[in-house]
Every structure is written in structure tokens, then in C-alpha cells.
Design a protein around this motif. Structure first.
Motif, mmCIF file in Angstrom:
data_model
loop_
_atom_site.group_PDB
_atom_site.id
_atom_site.type_symbol
_atom_site.label_atom_id
_atom_site.label_comp_id
_atom_site.label_asym_id
_atom_site.label_seq_id
_atom_site.Cartn_x
_atom_site.Cartn_y
_atom_site.Cartn_z
ATOM 1 N N ALA A 55 7.155 -2.066 -12.623
ATOM 2 C CA ALA A 55 6.716 -1.275 -11.482
ATOM 3 C C ALA A 55 5.584 -0.337 -11.854
ATOM 4 O O ALA A 55 5.555 0.215 -12.953
ATOM 5 N N THR A 56 4.661 -0.158 -10.914
ATOM 6 C CA THR A 56 3.688 0.940 -11.026
ATOM 7 C C THR A 56 4.419 2.167 -10.488
ATOM 8 O O THR A 56 4.167 2.612 -9.379
ATOM 9 N N LEU A 57 5.338 2.692 -11.304
ATOM 10 C CA LEU A 57 6.311 3.650 -10.761
ATOM 11 C C LEU A 57 5.833 5.094 -10.739
ATOM 12 O O LEU A 57 6.107 5.813 -9.788
ATOM 13 N N THR A 58 5.156 5.529 -11.815
ATOM 14 C CA THR A 58 4.831 6.967 -11.878
ATOM 15 C C THR A 58 3.432 7.238 -12.415
ATOM 16 O O THR A 58 2.967 6.599 -13.361
ATOM 17 N N GLY A 59 2.773 8.227 -11.824
ATOM 18 C CA GLY A 59 1.516 8.727 -12.373
ATOM 19 C C GLY A 59 1.770 9.375 -13.726
ATOM 20 O O GLY A 59 0.898 9.391 -14.604
ATOM 21 N N ALA A 60 2.985 9.874 -13.927
ATOM 22 C CA ALA A 60 3.309 10.583 -15.169
ATOM 23 C C ALA A 60 3.194 9.688 -16.402
ATOM 24 O O ALA A 60 2.890 10.173 -17.497
ATOM 25 N N VAL A 61 3.393 8.396 -16.239
ATOM 26 C CA VAL A 61 3.305 7.516 -17.412
ATOM 27 C C VAL A 61 1.846 7.413 -17.878
ATOM 28 O O VAL A 61 1.574 7.145 -19.051
ATOM 29 N N PHE A 87 0.859 -1.192 0.000
ATOM 30 C CA PHE A 87 0.000 0.000 0.000
ATOM 31 C C PHE A 87 0.888 1.231 0.000
ATOM 32 O O PHE A 87 1.854 1.316 0.751
ATOM 33 N N ASP A 88 0.531 2.191 -0.852
ATOM 34 C CA ASP A 88 1.322 3.420 -0.984
ATOM 35 C C ASP A 88 0.479 4.624 -0.582
ATOM 36 O O ASP A 88 -0.269 5.167 -1.388
ATOM 37 N N THR A 89 0.614 5.014 0.687
ATOM 38 C CA THR A 89 -0.091 6.241 1.122
ATOM 39 C C THR A 89 0.653 7.484 0.650
ATOM 40 O O THR A 89 0.121 8.593 0.719
ATOM 41 N N ILE A 114 4.270 0.146 -15.416
ATOM 42 C CA ILE A 114 2.923 -0.372 -15.670
ATOM 43 C C ILE A 114 1.839 0.369 -14.883
ATOM 44 O O ILE A 114 0.728 -0.135 -14.729
ATOM 45 N N ALA A 115 2.158 1.594 -14.420
ATOM 46 C CA ALA A 115 1.174 2.327 -13.597
ATOM 47 C C ALA A 115 -0.164 2.509 -14.320
ATOM 48 O O ALA A 115 -1.218 2.508 -13.692
ATOM 49 N N GLY A 116 -0.125 2.652 -15.657
ATOM 50 C CA GLY A 116 -1.365 2.897 -16.403
ATOM 51 C C GLY A 116 -2.120 1.647 -16.817
ATOM 52 O O GLY A 116 -3.269 1.739 -17.256
ATOM 53 N N ASN A 173 15.763 11.577 -4.832
ATOM 54 C CA ASN A 173 14.838 10.591 -5.412
ATOM 55 C C ASN A 173 13.786 11.193 -6.336
ATOM 56 O O ASN A 173 12.975 10.455 -6.884
ATOM 57 N N VAL A 174 13.794 12.530 -6.506
ATOM 58 C CA VAL A 174 12.917 13.146 -7.509
ATOM 59 C C VAL A 174 13.694 14.236 -8.248
ATOM 60 O O VAL A 174 14.701 14.743 -7.742
ATOM 61 N N GLY A 175 13.204 14.598 -9.437
ATOM 62 C CA GLY A 175 13.832 15.675 -10.193
ATOM 63 C C GLY A 175 13.426 17.029 -9.629
ATOM 64 O O GLY A 175 12.564 17.117 -8.753
ATOM 65 N N GLY A 199 8.917 3.812 -4.872
ATOM 66 C CA GLY A 199 9.125 2.593 -5.654
ATOM 67 C C GLY A 199 10.554 2.463 -6.129
ATOM 68 O O GLY A 199 11.158 1.380 -6.059
ATOM 69 N N ARG A 200 11.127 3.575 -6.553
ATOM 70 C CA ARG A 200 12.502 3.548 -7.070
ATOM 71 C C ARG A 200 13.501 3.185 -5.974
ATOM 72 O O ARG A 200 14.550 2.603 -6.244
ATOM 73 N N LEU A 201 13.172 3.565 -4.720
ATOM 74 C CA LEU A 201 14.069 3.250 -3.597
ATOM 75 C C LEU A 201 14.072 1.741 -3.340
ATOM 76 O O LEU A 201 15.111 1.141 -3.052
ATOM 77 N N TRP A 253 -2.975 -1.637 -5.297
ATOM 78 C CA TRP A 253 -2.326 -2.375 -6.392
ATOM 79 C C TRP A 253 -0.955 -1.813 -6.773
ATOM 80 O O TRP A 253 -0.455 -2.060 -7.862
ATOM 81 N N ASP A 254 -0.321 -1.114 -5.810
ATOM 82 C CA ASP A 254 1.028 -0.622 -6.065
ATOM 83 C C ASP A 254 2.068 -1.743 -5.938
ATOM 84 O O ASP A 254 3.264 -1.505 -6.028
ATOM 85 N N MET A 255 1.560 -2.966 -5.735
ATOM 86 C CA MET A 255 2.444 -4.143 -5.746
ATOM 87 C C MET A 255 2.279 -4.898 -7.074
ATOM 88 O O MET A 255 2.665 -6.061 -7.177
ATOM 89 N N THR A 292 8.773 11.399 -0.064
ATOM 90 C CA THR A 292 8.617 10.002 0.391
ATOM 91 C C THR A 292 7.629 9.227 -0.479
ATOM 92 O O THR A 292 7.487 8.014 -0.333
ATOM 93 N N ASP A 293 6.935 9.946 -1.377
ATOM 94 C CA ASP A 293 6.004 9.265 -2.291
ATOM 95 C C ASP A 293 6.717 8.709 -3.531
ATOM 96 O O ASP A 293 6.125 7.958 -4.294
ATOM 97 N N ALA A 294 7.955 9.079 -3.724
ATOM 98 C CA ALA A 294 8.719 8.464 -4.823
ATOM 99 C C ALA A 294 9.480 7.282 -4.219
ATOM 100 O O ALA A 294 10.712 7.254 -4.174
HETATM 101 N N1 BES Z 1 2.674 4.361 -6.915
HETATM 102 C C1 BES Z 1 2.864 5.679 -7.367
HETATM 103 C C2 BES Z 1 2.613 5.826 -8.863
HETATM 104 C C3 BES Z 1 1.204 5.601 -9.336
HETATM 105 C C4 BES Z 1 0.329 6.659 -9.442
HETATM 106 C C5 BES Z 1 0.790 4.352 -9.716
HETATM 107 C C6 BES Z 1 -0.950 6.440 -9.904
HETATM 108 C C7 BES Z 1 -0.495 4.135 -10.174
HETATM 109 C C8 BES Z 1 -1.367 5.180 -10.281
HETATM 110 C C9 BES Z 1 4.282 6.129 -7.075
HETATM 111 O O1 BES Z 1 4.855 5.603 -5.933
HETATM 112 C C10 BES Z 1 4.251 7.603 -6.900
HETATM 113 O O2 BES Z 1 3.635 8.042 -5.976
HETATM 114 N N2 BES Z 1 4.915 8.320 -7.789
HETATM 115 C C11 BES Z 1 4.940 9.743 -7.721
HETATM 116 C C12 BES Z 1 6.341 10.182 -8.048
HETATM 117 C C13 BES Z 1 6.606 11.637 -7.780
HETATM 118 C C14 BES Z 1 6.544 11.922 -6.295
HETATM 119 C C15 BES Z 1 7.957 11.982 -8.333
HETATM 120 C C16 BES Z 1 3.952 10.280 -8.749
HETATM 121 O O3 BES Z 1 3.798 9.683 -9.820
HETATM 122 O O4 BES Z 1 3.304 11.268 -8.442
#
Ligand code: BES
Ligand code: MN
Ligand code: ZN
Length: 500
Positions: A373-379, A268-270, A464-466, A434-436, A349-351, A286-288, A345-347
Motif C-alpha cells: 500500500a501507498t499507506l503513509t507520507g511518514a514512510v 484517487f485520494d483527495t 510503498i508510498a515512497g 484510524n489514526v494515532g 487506505g487502512r480502512l 497513484w494511490d492505487m 478521512t485521509d487515513a
Molecule cells: N495516500 C496517502 C499516503 C501518501 C502520501 C502516499 C504521499 C504517497 C505520497 C494516505 O492515504 C494518507 O493520506 N495518509 C495520511 C495518514 C495520516 C492522516 C495519518 C498521511 O500520510 O498523511
């Protein structure tokens, strides 16, 4: 769902599904049935908008002249478009059309137009495979659903000239369908049930299919020095785990180095102290998804006894805010020795992935690395829910993953990488942050971060976030956890490492 294959013969009950090609073209078996029913099939088509397009369906109830109860016309389109994926979609369409009808049994008269590249017996197997994928349901927590609302279909009999070969072909696909279902179950499971400890325990059961399982607990992770992964987990009441799954299917291979698959398993990713907004936060169960895909792929490789050496490594943590949680600005030391300033701390997954990548390389000296990874909302902003993002340091690996994705209907889109993006994560006080600094190219920056943990070997990262979760039904994927990536990696292994 039960599946059977038999020689063409009309049943005495249930539904007969008949395939129809473009422009309402019936095959020989369809014409025969049309005649037996006094022209009911052609009349029904004329009276409707049904034309035989792929996945179109039309039900005809109580047809005259036959004993069974229903004809289901199923469009298959043009012969030349009948790829494996298209045949799977036809199977999925049959399930979708009948599951709410009350029907329990369907016999499919496979009567395909000429021009297809898939042999009839293989086509029968692909159709069954698609039907099995589509009939997946996560209903273990529904206790009050009425019988009438439950899916009705229980058995699919595919009628084909060579039932024995079709059955054998299906036998090769079935373990894959089961592994997809296994993956979807993990993705759908809520986070009060699935946490790093309980997920690791579930992985232990995979010794049953022949995987070797090793679970690294917190004590071991500390001893190893996985400071980046541990930092993410330190706000949670659950300990982190890293699970290592091995499949040695090619012990006599000249090159015994395994393929390594790495998965992000944030149960779980709060967001942690950089907490996420409330709306939609439930999705973060589903962040796993990356970990689930790696687990499901390893399960599939073992279940079908793939002739390959592979290792799957998943980093399991829960990202929570609490008095013990990691703070923005904290500096952690990764297993690689590189230090990371945790700006957000929300970035997280990369850690987690960083330490798993290092562990994979140090421990197994793999041939190549693929992480999911469900790594980024940006994808999701870049590619929506139609393609997963692909990043790679190696064109051969990228091309082969792209090709595998295309052929199984799990498409990837490659995005660029480069030094200019990499500079963005330099930190003033540590080796990296851990972020730009800007808001742009979030998915690429995430990939650049991971790349700093990859030594000199082919590596690909699939964001695979999308695509890990779907809000709508598609041909072979009911809404919910998709297991996107399991079929792709299975095909990648089969095509490029087993010579299939
Ligand atoms: N688990 C999220 C990414 C995510 C977002 C997956 C929406 C599925 C749906 C990831 O850990 C995250 O929070 N990424 C941040 C990165 C940012 C802080 C650089 C994001 O995408 O906002
Ligand atoms: Mn996050
Ligand atoms: Zn996350």
C-alpha cells in the motif's frame, strides 16, 4: 522493442555496443574491434573520462574500417560485481544512451570480464530484460510529439556464444517484464480514466493469461459487511469494487493453501472531508499503486505458469469529499466485526485494507498474507525514495522478503512494531480509531492498525508510498510509475515457494 540473440558477428549497419571493464579493459572481441578500427576505441577512451565504470557510456560515431555507423562503449565495472541486477542496469544504460540518438538498431557484443557469478547466456538474457524494463514509456496521451523527439531504438540484438540458451532464459523473464509494464500503465493512468469500476473491468481481461477473476460489487460488499471499505467509497460517484484474482498453479501440492497478496487501490485520494492541500494532489492518482502491484504480480505468476497457489485481492475505492462522504467522527463496522472511529478521512487506505485482509483470511485460509500500500507520507520521511517500509509479525517472512528485495534491486527496510504503538489507536467510543493521537511514527501506527485485522498467521505489510512513483530515471526504471514490488514478489514466490 524487439529482442534477438545471435552468435557474435559484426553487423553492416546500426550501432555495435561493446562492454568495457574497469580501467578501460577491453575483452577479446573489443580488442579485435579496436584493431579493425585502427585503434579508435582505445584512442576515444584516452581522449575522454570514460573508464569502464558500470553504466558509463561513450559513443564513437563513424568509426573507420567498419561498415556500421557507431560504436557504443558500455562500462560494466568489475567482473565480481556483475550480479543479475548489474547486468540489467547495463542493458538499461544502452537503451538510455541510444534512445535519443536516432539509432534504431544495436548489436551488443557481450564481452564480460571474468569473476562474475552469472553464466554468459543468462547474462545476455538479464541484459535484454534490463533493456526492456528501461524502454518502458507511457505515451498514449501524447498526440503532438514530433518524430525526432520520440525514442528511436527499435531492436536489440545480443551477441553471445550460446544464443539459443540465452533466448530460452529471456523467454522466462519476458512475461515478468510485460507484467511490470502492465503495472506501470495502471499506475500512470489518470483518475478520470481509471476509477474503481473501470479498473475492475480491466482486471476481468486477465482471464486471458489464465487467472480466475471475481469482481465483488457494492451490493455484494454490503451483504458481506465490508463497512470500513464502503465508508471510504461513499463520497464518490463511483461504486467500490473488490477484485479477487486466483492462480492455482500447484493444484496437487500437499499444502494447497494459497499465498495471499492484498493491495490498496485508492484510484484517487483527495483526503475526503479531511481534504489534502492542493499542491501535489495530482500524485494521488497513484494511490492505487499497491493494487497495481498485486494485479501485476498475479499476472506475472500466471503468465509464467508459476507452480504455486496464490490469490490476489485488491480493494478499489475513490476517496472524495461530497454530501455523501464519510465525516470525521463517523463510526464504521468492519467485516471483522470490530468498530472503527474515523478521526481522519485521509487515513483511508487502512480502512480499505482491513476489510480485504479479513476477507482473504475468512475465504481462503491462506498460508501467509502480504499487503502492499501507498499507506503513509511518514514512510517517505523515514526512508525517502530508496527503500520501501516493511512491517511483519513473523521473522521468517520478513527475512525472505528482505532477501528477495535485495536480489532484484527493490530494497525493503524493516521497521519495528509493538504494543506501545498499538495503544495509540484505542478509541474512547469504538474498538479503535484510524489514526494515532500524536504525530510520531505514522507508518508504524498504520501497520499496527492493519495488524488488528490479522489472525494467527504470518503477515507482512509493505508501505510503498515512497517508491511507487519516481521523479527521476534510474537504470531500469524510467521516471513515473515504478511497479516496485512486482519483481520482488515474483522472486519471493520463485525462491521460497517453488524452490527456484
Ligand atoms: N495516500 C496517502 C499516503 C501518501 C502520501 C502516499 C504521499 C504517497 C505520497 C494516505 O492515504 C494518507 O493520506 N495518509 C495520511 C495518514 C495520516 C492522516 C495519518 C498521511 O500520510 O498523511
Ligand atoms: Mn489518504
Ligand atoms: Zn491514500
Amino acid at each position: 522493442m524487439k529482442f534477438a540473440f545471435a552468435k557474435p558477428a559484426l553487423p553492416k549497419s546500426g550501432t555495435v555496443a561493446v562492454t568495457v571493464a574497469t580501467d578501460r579493459a577491453l575483452g577479446a572481441a573489443g580488442r579485435d574491434l579496436d584493431q579493425k578500427t585502427g585503434g579508435t576505441l582505445s584512442r576515444a577512451m584516452k581522449a575522454s573520462r570514460f573508464t569502464g565504470k558500470k553504466e558509463e557510456t561513450l559513443a564513437i560515431l563513424a568509426p573507420a574500417g567498419v561498415e556500421f555507423d557507431r560504436v557504443l562503449l558500455v562500462g560494466v565495472g568489475k567482473g565480481e560485481d556483475l550480479s543479475e541486477a548489474a547486468l540489467q542496469a547495463v542493458g538499461g544504460a544502452i537503451v538510455a544512451a541510444l534512445d535519443k540518438s536516432g539509432e534504431t538498431e544495436v548489436s551488443v557484443l557481450l564481452d564480460l570480464p571474468d569473476g562474475g557469478t552469472v553464466a554468459p547466456d543468462a547474462a545476455a538474457a538479464e541484459l535484454a530484460f534490463g533493456a526492456q524494463l528501461r524502454s518502458y514509456r507511457f505515451d498514449k496521451y501524447r498526440t503532438t510529439e514530433k518524430k525526432e523527439a520520440k525514442p528511436s531504438l527499435k531492436k536489440i540484438i545480443v551477441l553471445t556464444a550460446e544464443p539459443d540458451t540465452a533466448k530460452r532464459a529471456y523467454g522466462r523473464l519476458e512475461p515478468l517484464a510485460e507484467s511490470v509494464a502492465y503495472t506501470r500503465d495502471l499506475v500512470s493512468e489518470p483518475a478520470n480514466v481509471l476509477n474503481p469500476e473501470s479498473l475492475a473491468d480491466r482486471c476481468r481481461d486477465l482471464t486471458d493469461v489464465g487467472l480466475q477473476i471475481e469482481v465483488l460489487d457494492l451490493k455484494k460488499l454490503r451483504k458481506l459487511g465490508m463497512g470500513a471499505l464502503i465508508g471510504v467509497a461513499q463520497g464518490s460517484a463511483f461504486e467500490p469494487r473488490v477484485v479477487v484474482m486466483r492462480w492455482d498453479g500447484a493444484p496437487d501440492a500437499e499444502d494447497r493453501r494459497p499465498l495471499a497478496f492484498i493491495g490498496k487501490g485508492v484510484t484517487f485520494d483527495t483526503g475526503g472531508i479531511s481534504i489534502k492541500p492542493a499542491a501535489g494532489m495530482e500524485d494521488m492518482k497513484w494511490d492505487m499503486g499497491g493494487a497495481a502491484v498485486v494485479i501485476g504480480t498475479m499476472r506475472a505468476l500466471a503468465a509464467r505458469k508459476a507452480k504455486v497457489n496464490a490469490v490476489g485481492i485488491v480493494g478499489l475505492v475513490e476517496n472524495m469529499p461530497s454530501g455523501t462522504a464519510q465525516r470525521p467522527g463517523d463510526v464504521v463496522t468492519s467485516l471483522s466485526g470490530q468498530t472503527i472511529e474515523v478521526i481522519n478521512t485521509d487515513a483511508e487506505g487502512r480502512l480499505v485494507l482491513a476489510d480485504c485482509l479479513t476477507y482473504a483470511q475468512e475465504t481462503f485460509k491462506p498460508r501467509l498474507l502480504v499487503d502492499l500500500a501507498t499507506l503513509t507520507g511518514a514512510v517517505i520521511i523515514a526512508l525517502g525514495h530508496e527503500h520501501a517500509g516493511l512491517f511483519a509479525n513473523d521473522d521468517w517472512l520478513a527475512e525472505n522478503l528482505l532477501a528477495a528485495g535485495r536480489s532484484v534491486g527493490e530494497p525493503l527496510w524493516r521497521l519495528p512494531m509493538g504494543d506501545a504503538y498499538d495503544k495509540d489507536i484505542n478509541s474512547d467510543i469504538a474498538d479503535m480509531k484510524n489514526v494515532g493521537s500524536g504525530r510520531g511514527a505514522g507508518s508504524i501506527v498504520g501497520a499496527q492498525f492493519l495488524k488488528r485485522f490479522v489472525e494467527d498467521l504470518p503477515w507482512a505489510h509493505i508501505d510503498i508510498a515512497g517508491v511507487a512513483w519516481s521523479k527521476k530515471d534510474t537504470a531500469t526504471v524510467p521516471k513515473g510509475g515504478t511497479a516496485f514490488g512486482v519483481r520482488l514478489l515474483d522472486r519471493f514466490v520463485a525462491s521460497y515457494h517453488e524452490g527456484k
